[in-house]
Design a protein around this motif. Sequence first.
Motif, PDB file in Angstrom:
ATOM      1  N   PHE A 129     -35.016  43.959  31.996  1.00 57.91           N
ATOM      2  CA  PHE A 129     -35.513  43.496  33.292  1.00 57.91           C
ATOM      3  C   PHE A 129     -34.553  42.487  33.915  1.00 57.91           C
ATOM      4  CE2 PHE A 129     -37.904  40.283  35.704  1.00 57.91           C
ATOM      5  CZ  PHE A 129     -38.511  41.075  36.666  1.00 57.91           C
ATOM      6  N   ALA A 130     -34.076  41.533  33.099  1.00 57.56           N
ATOM      7  CA  ALA A 130     -33.179  40.501  33.612  1.00 57.56           C
ATOM      8  C   ALA A 130     -31.861  41.107  34.093  1.00 57.56           C
ATOM      9  CB  ALA A 130     -32.925  39.447  32.534  1.00 57.56           C
ATOM     10  N   LEU A 131     -31.286  42.002  33.308  1.00 62.20           N
ATOM     11  CA  LEU A 131     -30.011  42.590  33.681  1.00 62.20           C
ATOM     12  C   LEU A 131     -30.132  43.466  34.927  1.00 62.20           C
ATOM     13  CD1 LEU A 131     -28.566  43.526  30.174  1.00 62.20           C
ATOM     14  CD2 LEU A 131     -28.049  41.529  31.587  1.00 62.20           C
ATOM     15  N   ALA A 132     -31.314  44.019  35.141  1.00 59.26           N
ATOM     16  CA  ALA A 132     -31.521  44.870  36.312  1.00 59.26           C
ATOM     17  C   ALA A 132     -31.755  44.065  37.580  1.00 59.26           C
ATOM     18  CB  ALA A 132     -32.715  45.800  36.071  1.00 59.26           C
ATOM     19  N   ASN A 133     -32.135  42.785  37.443  1.00 62.49           N
ATOM     20  CA  ASN A 133     -32.568  42.034  38.616  1.00 62.49           C
ATOM     21  C   ASN A 133     -31.768  40.763  38.917  1.00 62.49           C
ATOM     22  OD1 ASN A 133     -35.261  43.288  39.726  1.00 62.49           O
ATOM     23  ND2 ASN A 133     -35.429  43.379  37.495  1.00 62.49           N
ATOM     24  N   ILE A 134     -31.014  40.261  37.964  1.00 65.90           N
ATOM     25  CA  ILE A 134     -30.381  38.960  38.167  1.00 65.90           C
ATOM     26  C   ILE A 134     -29.112  39.035  39.003  1.00 65.90           C
ATOM     27  CG2 ILE A 134     -29.021  39.051  36.038  1.00 65.90           C
ATOM     28  CD1 ILE A 134     -30.628  35.970  37.769  1.00 65.90           C
ATOM     29  N   ALA A 135     -28.483  40.161  39.081  1.00 67.60           N
ATOM     30  CA  ALA A 135     -27.183  40.242  39.756  1.00 67.60           C
ATOM     31  C   ALA A 135     -27.259  39.818  41.218  1.00 67.60           C
ATOM     32  CB  ALA A 135     -26.622  41.663  39.644  1.00 67.60           C
ATOM     33  N   GLY A 136     -28.396  40.073  41.870  1.00 71.10           N
ATOM     34  CA  GLY A 136     -28.510  39.738  43.284  1.00 71.10           C
ATOM     35  C   GLY A 136     -28.955  38.317  43.557  1.00 71.10           C
ATOM     36  N   GLU A 137     -29.259  37.560  42.515  1.00 70.12           N
ATOM     37  CA  GLU A 137     -29.766  36.190  42.706  1.00 70.12           C
ATOM     38  C   GLU A 137     -28.635  35.255  43.126  1.00 70.12           C
ATOM     39  OE1 GLU A 137     -31.872  33.430  43.522  1.00 70.12           O
ATOM     40  OE2 GLU A 137     -33.148  34.830  42.389  1.00 70.12           O
ATOM     41  N   ARG A 138     -28.884  34.475  44.190  1.00 71.70           N
ATOM     42  CA  ARG A 138     -27.847  33.557  44.673  1.00 71.70           C
ATOM     43  C   ARG A 138     -28.275  32.091  44.614  1.00 71.70           C
ATOM     44  NH1 ARG A 138     -25.316  37.081  43.487  1.00 71.70           N
ATOM     45  NH2 ARG A 138     -23.777  38.304  44.637  1.00 71.70           N
ATOM     46  N   ASP A 139     -29.484  31.827  44.155  1.00 69.66           N
ATOM     47  CA  ASP A 139     -29.906  30.436  43.991  1.00 69.66           C
ATOM     48  C   ASP A 139     -29.409  29.915  42.654  1.00 69.66           C
ATOM     49  OD1 ASP A 139     -31.689  28.057  44.656  1.00 69.66           O
ATOM     50  OD2 ASP A 139     -32.487  28.666  42.709  1.00 69.66           O
ATOM     51  N   LEU A 140     -28.780  28.739  42.682  1.00 70.39           N
ATOM     52  CA  LEU A 140     -28.155  28.211  41.474  1.00 70.39           C
ATOM     53  C   LEU A 140     -29.187  27.872  40.412  1.00 70.39           C
ATOM     54  CD1 LEU A 140     -25.659  27.252  39.948  1.00 70.39           C
ATOM     55  CD2 LEU A 140     -25.923  25.034  41.063  1.00 70.39           C
ATOM     56  N   ASN A 141     -30.269  27.187  40.780  1.00 67.22           N
ATOM     57  CA  ASN A 141     -31.255  26.789  39.779  1.00 67.22           C
ATOM     58  C   ASN A 141     -31.915  27.992  39.125  1.00 67.22           C
ATOM     59  OD1 ASN A 141     -31.099  23.921  39.815  1.00 67.22           O
ATOM     60  ND2 ASN A 141     -32.189  23.885  41.758  1.00 67.22           N
ATOM     61  N   THR A 142     -32.222  29.012  39.925  1.00 66.53           N
ATOM     62  CA  THR A 142     -32.826  30.214  39.360  1.00 66.53           C
ATOM     63  C   THR A 142     -31.855  30.920  38.429  1.00 66.53           C
ATOM     64  OG1 THR A 142     -34.124  30.457  41.393  1.00 66.53           O
ATOM     65  CG2 THR A 142     -34.039  32.357  39.922  1.00 66.53           C
ATOM     66  N   THR A 143     -30.593  30.995  38.834  1.00 64.61           N
ATOM     67  CA  THR A 143     -29.583  31.610  37.964  1.00 64.61           C
ATOM     68  C   THR A 143     -29.429  30.809  36.679  1.00 64.61           C
ATOM     69  OG1 THR A 143     -28.398  32.452  39.896  1.00 64.61           O
ATOM     70  CG2 THR A 143     -27.177  32.362  37.828  1.00 64.61           C
ATOM     71  N   ARG A 144     -29.467  29.490  36.776  1.00 69.51           N
ATOM     72  CA  ARG A 144     -29.380  28.668  35.568  1.00 69.51           C
ATOM     73  C   ARG A 144     -30.551  28.950  34.634  1.00 69.51           C
ATOM     74  NH1 ARG A 144     -29.254  22.707  37.400  1.00 69.51           N
ATOM     75  NH2 ARG A 144     -28.878  22.298  35.183  1.00 69.51           N
ATOM     76  N   LEU A 145     -31.746  29.054  35.190  1.00 67.34           N
ATOM     77  CA  LEU A 145     -32.916  29.311  34.348  1.00 67.34           C
ATOM     78  C   LEU A 145     -32.813  30.672  33.676  1.00 67.34           C
ATOM     79  CD1 LEU A 145     -36.590  28.484  35.053  1.00 67.34           C
ATOM     80  CD2 LEU A 145     -36.011  30.811  34.397  1.00 67.34           C
TER      81      LEU A 145
END
Length: 900
Positions: A622-638
């Motif tokens: 799930f994470a690998l399918a959805n994280i690539a488009g995330e651009r918020d730093l805190n969310t990416t850090r989490l």
Amino acid sequence: MNSNKVSRHLTVLLLAVVLAACGDKKSEQPDQTKLLRSNEAALSGDYAALRKQQILAVDYQLSVVLGKQSPDFSGGVLIDFELAENNNEPITVDFNQGQVLAISVNGHAAQWQYNNYFISLAPELFTAGKNTLAIEYQHAYGSEGLGLHRFQDPENNEVYLYTDFEPYEANKLFPHFDQPNLKASYVLDVVAPSHWQVVSVMRENSITEDATANTRHWHFPASAKISSYVFALHAGPYYVWEAKAGDIPLRLFARNSLAPYVKTEDWFHFSQQSFAFFNDYFEFPYPFYKYDQIIVPDFNSGAMENVGAVTFSEAYVSRGEKSSAQRLSLANVIAHEMAHMWFGNLVTMDWWNGLWLNESFATYMANLQLEQASDFENTWDSFYFTTKLWAYDTDQQVTTHAIELPVATTDDAFTNFDGITYGKGASVLKQLSHYLGAEQFRAGVRQYLKAHAYQNTTLADFMSALAQAADKNLDDWQQQWLYQTGLNTVELAFSCEQGKVTTMALLQTAPSDWPTLRQQRVQVGLYQLQGEAMQLQDLMAVTYSGSRTELPQALGQACPMLAYPNVGDWGYVAVRLDARSLQTLKQHINDFESAGMRMMLWQNMWQSVREAELALTDYIDFALANIAGERDLNTTRLVGDSLLQAYDYLQRLSHQATITKDLQLALSHRAAAIENMAWQQLSHVEPGSDLQKQWFTIALNTSHSPAVLKKARALLLGHSVIEGIYIDQDRRWQLVGLLNQYLYADYQQLLNAEVHRDSSDLGAKMAIYAEAVRPLPEAKAKWFQHITASLLDDSASKKYKLSDLRYAMQGLFPAEQNAFMQSYNATILSMVSDLNERASPQALSSFVGNLMPAACNPQSVKLLQQAVQDFKDYQPVVSKAFKIGLQEDQRCVAIATTLD
């Protein structure tokens, strides 16, 4: 020159010579029948309470002689105190592992007893009312970051000293009554090498030079009444910068070899912003005259709030460009320590059960300052990721405890520097501000500070001030939140007909061991998909209590695709999603407009893995399918942090002897997928951005395949580059450590070259790590022997300090090297027994925290279950660590069952 202080210093030193010549000797073994105090290093709360009844007032005049070469320093202290009438008990003076040279009471030579923990003096030596006690002594410099710590810079051989005292280490600097509720004024003078700076809680008022001895004599005026754990003495050839915050003098100190990397503009800017905010918020001007910040080596924590002389770990200085997350972390710790000047230093807890209020309040206030008066945005999102999740994790451990709890000894106090004391307390204060109203909360804080300035207080004093300001009875709130243990869970139960909500209630549950149901104010949000965005359609502020709270205001609203009971993170509570909302999360995680909301939803998913409700492999997919488009730093850090934890689980599980080949292949596939995703993201995000820096961290910590190790080596040697990523010295060491971890290519030659390139203290520590992390029996044997020998060595001249050993311990048994660790299990447990008798809580904490024999299999669970029983009466830090280690090993085994 202040001749009176020079004369006093010489008089005290001469007194030592006279008394020694008179033949005064210590008694090696005190007569315990005459002592109410236990013969142990820690100070008990019961004895501290008794001594508080004996000693009605106290002040100190302290003289210290410092040198560059000697392993010891010498000193003399004059203790002026008022003794209660009808005292029939010995007077004890705390002094850990020093040498007592001479003692006089009211001008007369006195006999004493000393057990290496405290000095005991017969009650008949003293009179009711005013007394003067003079003690001459020597003490070794510290090597574990405690007491007066000594550091020698390998780059230039210069010596730097600093003090770190909390909770009970100030008595390693000088003999005194080392408990927070015996506040005192301090007059200090120090003899030190002529090229050194000397820093204390006050600014010096004179310096005299002795050209013959090549020393300078520093004199400091009387301080305000403060607790000894926030007194300070720092010395050495520190580089110094100066500025001001309004009319408050600011200075910043660092080692000369580190000075080129210190970004002073950040330090002073963040300090100035914090002072402006706190002076206004507290409506009580900064009370301690000047404000120095000292960046020090070998530090055990992030920072320490010494009055007007705050120490910071050198970890806040990087030898490359700082990311915004690193700058925010620095701004946060500066604000945290500054808040302590009012809350902790001006007004101080009576005993260590009040530690949480010091730390919780400083944590909350630092984040409030960042949110209202800094250059940073979304700072509460960062609080959620860095602090609140720490609190949630701690609160779900078997060792969880109430926020306010009895603290038997100073050793127990040390174990309470945890996520409850910092994160839960701060979260509860944030929630209380919403409950009372921000202005009412602020008025209560102002009233509290003004009423109790320079005094000691209890929780009742603080709550009374808040209750009076808000005109609310807080007795029930206090009992629920501060005296009861545990983390509650909430869930929204609702039904819909014809697209409208017909019923909605907030359901609250509590763990069976901690069944308290609480009241708090939260925001309930209802979400709908509008086009391609998941938007908040309705937001309701709700005060809930009990097991079920109806929400009539939701009736008739559009049936939500996702309902969330803690929008904006007002409440301190775990969230369980209903089935409809969970399905929406899985389909639309990237469609929520609020980054804070996305972050909390991601955490819901990861917590399901931790509770063995969602398969680890499913979460990774799930994470690998959805994280690539995330651009918020805190969310990416989490999410990045959760992927690093997931990767660690994969490594532990895939190296189990009992695993099937098919499952091993599946786990290896997921590990490779994480590695590939991280390296791909480096070229898919903006070069030089904070996102790219974050992905580089994830990439380095998940690299393991030969193809990627080849890339890492090429980066180190400059044979390839990643646009936007500069390979500074700190990153070079990360790459060297990685290549040694997998014995890749010419790893030994690369290590040798880096040692030659970087002669700094950090370089030496990273070289230790790079050797210890190698999967070679001889490397493990060498560094395990160094660790154990050094921890058992009490001499000041031992080869490795605790700060060095931490790097070895961190490298010794990474997740994929479980087999090596298991061969050391018996030896590790045996060493715990030896260290329990001889090591400091700080050293013990490092040892058991890094070398916990948890292998994620039934055998290690059984081993740890026995260890919990065996170590239940050991130092508090040991018994607590093994309970947590067992729980985490059981969690890992449970996660493994989700993979079948």
